[in-house]
Design a protein around this motif. Sequence first.
Motif, PDB file in Angstrom:
ATOM      1  N   GLN A 123      23.534 125.377   8.794  1.00 34.89           N
ATOM      2  CA  GLN A 123      24.201 125.318  10.131  1.00 34.89           C
ATOM      3  C   GLN A 123      25.693 125.433   9.813  1.00 34.89           C
ATOM      4  OE1 GLN A 123      22.499 125.304  13.452  1.00 34.89           O
ATOM      5  NE2 GLN A 123      20.866 125.985  12.398  1.00 34.89           N
ATOM      6  N   LEU A 124      26.372 126.228  10.696  1.00 34.79           N
ATOM      7  CA  LEU A 124      27.807 126.345  10.569  1.00 34.79           C
ATOM      8  C   LEU A 124      28.348 126.615  11.875  1.00 34.79           C
ATOM      9  CD1 LEU A 124      28.328 129.116   7.773  1.00 34.79           C
ATOM     10  CD2 LEU A 124      28.466 126.562   7.661  1.00 34.79           C
ATOM     11  N   HIS A 125      29.757 125.995  11.979  1.00 36.66           N
ATOM     12  CA  HIS A 125      30.320 126.021  13.279  1.00 36.66           C
ATOM     13  C   HIS A 125      31.035 127.521  13.120  1.00 36.66           C
ATOM     14  CE1 HIS A 125      30.098 121.979  14.714  1.00 36.66           C
ATOM     15  NE2 HIS A 125      29.873 121.650  13.488  1.00 36.66           N
ATOM     16  N   LEU A 126      30.425 128.585  13.993  1.00 36.03           N
ATOM     17  CA  LEU A 126      31.137 129.838  13.944  1.00 36.03           C
ATOM     18  C   LEU A 126      31.369 130.370  15.290  1.00 36.03           C
ATOM     19  CD1 LEU A 126      28.293 131.342  11.499  1.00 36.03           C
ATOM     20  CD2 LEU A 126      30.354 130.468  10.892  1.00 36.03           C
ATOM     21  N   ALA A 127      32.282 131.250  15.256  1.00 33.90           N
ATOM     22  CA  ALA A 127      32.773 132.093  16.498  1.00 33.90           C
ATOM     23  C   ALA A 127      31.838 133.387  16.683  1.00 33.90           C
ATOM     24  CB  ALA A 127      34.121 132.289  16.382  1.00 33.90           C
ATOM     25  N   ASP A 128      31.686 133.870  17.914  1.00 36.08           N
ATOM     26  CA  ASP A 128      30.773 134.710  18.233  1.00 36.08           C
ATOM     27  C   ASP A 128      31.805 136.135  18.354  1.00 36.08           C
ATOM     28  OD1 ASP A 128      28.246 133.369  18.724  1.00 36.08           O
ATOM     29  OD2 ASP A 128      29.340 132.572  20.448  1.00 36.08           O
ATOM     30  N   GLU A 129      32.820 136.115  18.662  1.00 43.29           N
ATOM     31  CA  GLU A 129      33.602 137.249  18.600  1.00 43.29           C
ATOM     32  C   GLU A 129      35.210 137.090  17.825  1.00 43.29           C
ATOM     33  OE1 GLU A 129      33.626 139.448  22.540  1.00 43.29           O
ATOM     34  OE2 GLU A 129      33.357 137.513  23.129  1.00 43.29           O
ATOM     35  N   ILE A 130      35.645 137.978  17.033  1.00 42.27           N
ATOM     36  CA  ILE A 130      36.734 137.930  16.282  1.00 42.27           C
ATOM     37  C   ILE A 130      37.896 137.819  16.871  1.00 42.27           C
ATOM     38  CG2 ILE A 130      36.990 140.176  15.863  1.00 42.27           C
ATOM     39  CD1 ILE A 130      37.687 139.058  12.938  1.00 42.27           C
ATOM     40  N   THR A 131      38.041 138.685  18.015  1.00 44.96           N
ATOM     41  CA  THR A 131      39.529 138.705  18.686  1.00 44.96           C
ATOM     42  C   THR A 131      39.919 137.484  19.392  1.00 44.96           C
ATOM     43  OG1 THR A 131      39.326 141.330  18.914  1.00 44.96           O
ATOM     44  CG2 THR A 131      40.713 140.077  20.176  1.00 44.96           C
ATOM     45  N   PRO A 132      39.010 137.011  20.270  1.00 43.61           N
ATOM     46  CA  PRO A 132      39.370 135.666  21.123  1.00 43.61           C
ATOM     47  C   PRO A 132      39.710 134.471  19.818  1.00 43.61           C
ATOM     48  CG  PRO A 132      37.535 136.744  21.926  1.00 43.61           C
ATOM     49  CD  PRO A 132      37.674 137.527  20.586  1.00 43.61           C
ATOM     50  N   ILE A 133      38.857 134.304  18.931  1.00 44.95           N
ATOM     51  CA  ILE A 133      39.269 133.321  17.978  1.00 44.95           C
ATOM     52  C   ILE A 133      40.433 133.264  17.324  1.00 44.95           C
ATOM     53  CG2 ILE A 133      37.704 134.061  16.192  1.00 44.95           C
ATOM     54  CD1 ILE A 133      38.178 130.322  17.345  1.00 44.95           C
ATOM     55  N   VAL A 177      23.218 126.389 -10.541  1.00 39.21           N
ATOM     56  CA  VAL A 177      24.354 125.457 -10.054  1.00 39.21           C
ATOM     57  C   VAL A 177      23.709 124.117 -10.338  1.00 39.21           C
ATOM     58  CG1 VAL A 177      25.575 126.830  -8.514  1.00 39.21           C
ATOM     59  CG2 VAL A 177      23.861 125.442  -7.708  1.00 39.21           C
ATOM     60  N   ALA A 178      22.472 123.907 -10.328  1.00 34.03           N
ATOM     61  CA  ALA A 178      21.904 122.402 -10.395  1.00 34.03           C
ATOM     62  C   ALA A 178      22.824 121.380 -11.547  1.00 34.03           C
ATOM     63  CB  ALA A 178      20.502 122.411 -10.608  1.00 34.03           C
ATOM     64  N   GLY A 179      23.241 120.359 -11.209  1.00 30.51           N
ATOM     65  CA  GLY A 179      23.803 119.556 -11.937  1.00 30.51           C
ATOM     66  C   GLY A 179      25.201 119.791 -12.515  1.00 30.51           C
ATOM     67  N   LYS A 180      25.744 120.984 -11.987  1.00 29.30           N
ATOM     68  CA  LYS A 180      27.013 121.434 -12.532  1.00 29.30           C
ATOM     69  C   LYS A 180      28.144 121.425 -11.678  1.00 29.30           C
ATOM     70  CE  LYS A 180      24.469 125.129 -15.241  1.00 29.30           C
ATOM     71  NZ  LYS A 180      24.000 126.472 -15.354  1.00 29.30           N
ATOM     72  N   ARG A 181      29.337 121.270 -12.359  1.00 27.10           N
ATOM     73  CA  ARG A 181      30.608 121.438 -11.412  1.00 27.10           C
ATOM     74  C   ARG A 181      30.818 122.543 -11.295  1.00 27.10           C
ATOM     75  NH1 ARG A 181      34.499 119.321 -15.950  1.00 27.10           N
ATOM     76  NH2 ARG A 181      32.910 120.690 -17.111  1.00 27.10           N
ATOM     77  N   VAL A 182      31.088 123.189  -9.700  1.00 29.81           N
ATOM     78  CA  VAL A 182      31.138 124.345  -9.083  1.00 29.81           C
ATOM     79  C   VAL A 182      32.547 124.337  -8.419  1.00 29.81           C
ATOM     80  CG1 VAL A 182      30.208 126.139  -7.246  1.00 29.81           C
ATOM     81  CG2 VAL A 182      28.571 124.504  -8.921  1.00 29.81           C
ATOM     82  N   ILE A 183      33.158 125.692  -8.600  1.00 32.05           N
ATOM     83  CA  ILE A 183      34.333 125.914  -7.753  1.00 32.05           C
ATOM     84  C   ILE A 183      33.854 127.145  -6.889  1.00 32.05           C
ATOM     85  CG2 ILE A 183      36.633 126.790  -7.491  1.00 32.05           C
ATOM     86  CD1 ILE A 183      37.199 125.205 -10.142  1.00 32.05           C
ATOM     87  N   ASP A 184      34.236 127.020  -5.467  1.00 30.18           N
ATOM     88  CA  ASP A 184      33.748 128.114  -4.578  1.00 30.18           C
ATOM     89  C   ASP A 184      35.431 128.747  -4.228  1.00 30.18           C
ATOM     90  OD1 ASP A 184      32.874 129.832  -2.587  1.00 30.18           O
ATOM     91  OD2 ASP A 184      32.792 128.564  -1.038  1.00 30.18           O
ATOM     92  N   PHE A 185      35.570 129.881  -4.624  1.00 28.88           N
ATOM     93  CA  PHE A 185      36.978 130.345  -4.560  1.00 28.88           C
ATOM     94  C   PHE A 185      37.101 130.932  -3.145  1.00 28.88           C
ATOM     95  CE2 PHE A 185      40.186 133.671  -4.490  1.00 28.88           C
ATOM     96  CZ  PHE A 185      41.234 133.088  -4.928  1.00 28.88           C
ATOM     97  N   ALA A 186      38.233 130.985  -2.162  1.00 24.65           N
ATOM     98  CA  ALA A 186      38.410 131.514  -1.064  1.00 24.65           C
ATOM     99  C   ALA A 186      37.131 131.293  -0.010  1.00 24.65           C
ATOM    100  CB  ALA A 186      38.417 133.048  -1.117  1.00 24.65           C
ATOM    101  N   SER A 187      36.803 129.800   0.092  1.00 21.57           N
ATOM    102  CA  SER A 187      35.605 129.564   0.519  1.00 21.57           C
ATOM    103  C   SER A 187      35.565 129.689   2.207  1.00 21.57           C
ATOM    104  CB  SER A 187      35.629 127.867   0.586  1.00 21.57           C
ATOM    105  OG  SER A 187      34.435 127.327   0.667  1.00 21.57           O
ATOM    106  N   GLY A 188      36.456 129.931   2.966  1.00 21.65           N
ATOM    107  CA  GLY A 188      36.294 130.194   4.450  1.00 21.65           C
ATOM    108  C   GLY A 188      35.524 129.069   5.150  1.00 21.65           C
ATOM    109  N   SER A 189      34.487 129.290   5.488  1.00 21.29           N
ATOM    110  CA  SER A 189      33.685 128.437   6.158  1.00 21.29           C
ATOM    111  C   SER A 189      33.165 127.650   5.556  1.00 21.29           C
ATOM    112  CB  SER A 189      32.517 129.077   7.071  1.00 21.29           C
ATOM    113  OG  SER A 189      31.730 129.765   6.217  1.00 21.29           O
ATOM    114  N   GLY A 190      32.803 127.650   4.054  1.00 19.84           N
ATOM    115  CA  GLY A 190      32.293 126.645   3.273  1.00 19.84           C
ATOM    116  C   GLY A 190      30.634 127.147   3.039  1.00 19.84           C
ATOM    117  N   LEU A 191      30.475 128.271   3.599  1.00 24.81           N
ATOM    118  CA  LEU A 191      29.043 128.539   3.375  1.00 24.81           C
ATOM    119  C   LEU A 191      28.448 128.532   1.934  1.00 24.81           C
ATOM    120  CD1 LEU A 191      26.337 129.989   4.303  1.00 24.81           C
ATOM    121  CD2 LEU A 191      27.458 132.279   4.216  1.00 24.81           C
ATOM    122  N   VAL A 192      29.199 129.057   1.116  1.00 25.86           N
ATOM    123  CA  VAL A 192      28.834 129.082  -0.559  1.00 25.86           C
ATOM    124  C   VAL A 192      28.691 127.868  -0.896  1.00 25.86           C
ATOM    125  CG1 VAL A 192      29.121 130.475  -2.639  1.00 25.86           C
ATOM    126  CG2 VAL A 192      29.436 131.520  -0.624  1.00 25.86           C
ATOM    127  N   ALA A 193      29.999 127.146  -0.663  1.00 23.61           N
ATOM    128  CA  ALA A 193      30.108 125.652  -1.232  1.00 23.61           C
ATOM    129  C   ALA A 193      28.883 124.669  -0.888  1.00 23.61           C
ATOM    130  CB  ALA A 193      31.205 125.165  -0.995  1.00 23.61           C
TER     131      ALA A 193
END
Length: 219
Positions: free
Chosen positions: A29-39, A78-94
């Motif tokens: 679950q993420l806090h997302l916008a529905d349209e790009i221009t308004p946000i 990734v299990a048990g490992k140190r991970v870097i998520d580059f250009a994470s944005g919303s954090g979805l991948v992280a």
Amino acid sequence: MIEASLAGRRAFILENTRLQAPPHTPELQLHLADEITPIWTLTEEALAEIGLPPPFWAFAWAGGQALARYVLDHPEVVAGKRVIDFASGSGLVAIAAMKAGAASVLAADIDVFCEAAIGLNAAANGVEVAFTEVDLLEAPPLPAEVLLAGDICYERPMAEAVMAWLGLGRAAGATVLVGDPGRTYFPKEGLVKLAEYQVPTTRELEDMAVKRTSVWTLP
């Protein structure tokens, strides 16, 4: 204008997005916008600054969705490992990496809203994700066993810089995974495809409703 603080940015995000599941990772679950221009406009008004880059943190982009899906389906990466998520944005991948059992994840992004967005999204999924706004491209990769990057090839200079940085990380022993939906400046050579997905998206963000998106690794 919003209050120039982390709390102020969190309040802005909560007011202008809604909690929803990205179509390719419905378990998150993420806090997302529905349209790009308004946000986008609201962000510029909130910061009293015109010409800001798009609010990447407010959307689940195709490359990130594919990479998150791959990590969730292959937790051993990734299990048990140190991970870097580059250009994470919303954090979805992280967040997907933490859900898959990573020992720790550092989400990195230079957008001032990302710390707030990633904190809110991590909390919504019951995980903790560290954050840095430092531009990681200005130094060799930090110690990590896995480097993740989704949708990083919009512009040629950025794509070349990120791929060079990821190459340094691979040379230092890190596993490198990249999610990309066929962006113009994605390198055509030097990577190995691990998976391909048909990722539902929106014409608000892309040129089609479903993007063929792949996950790649540096061999």
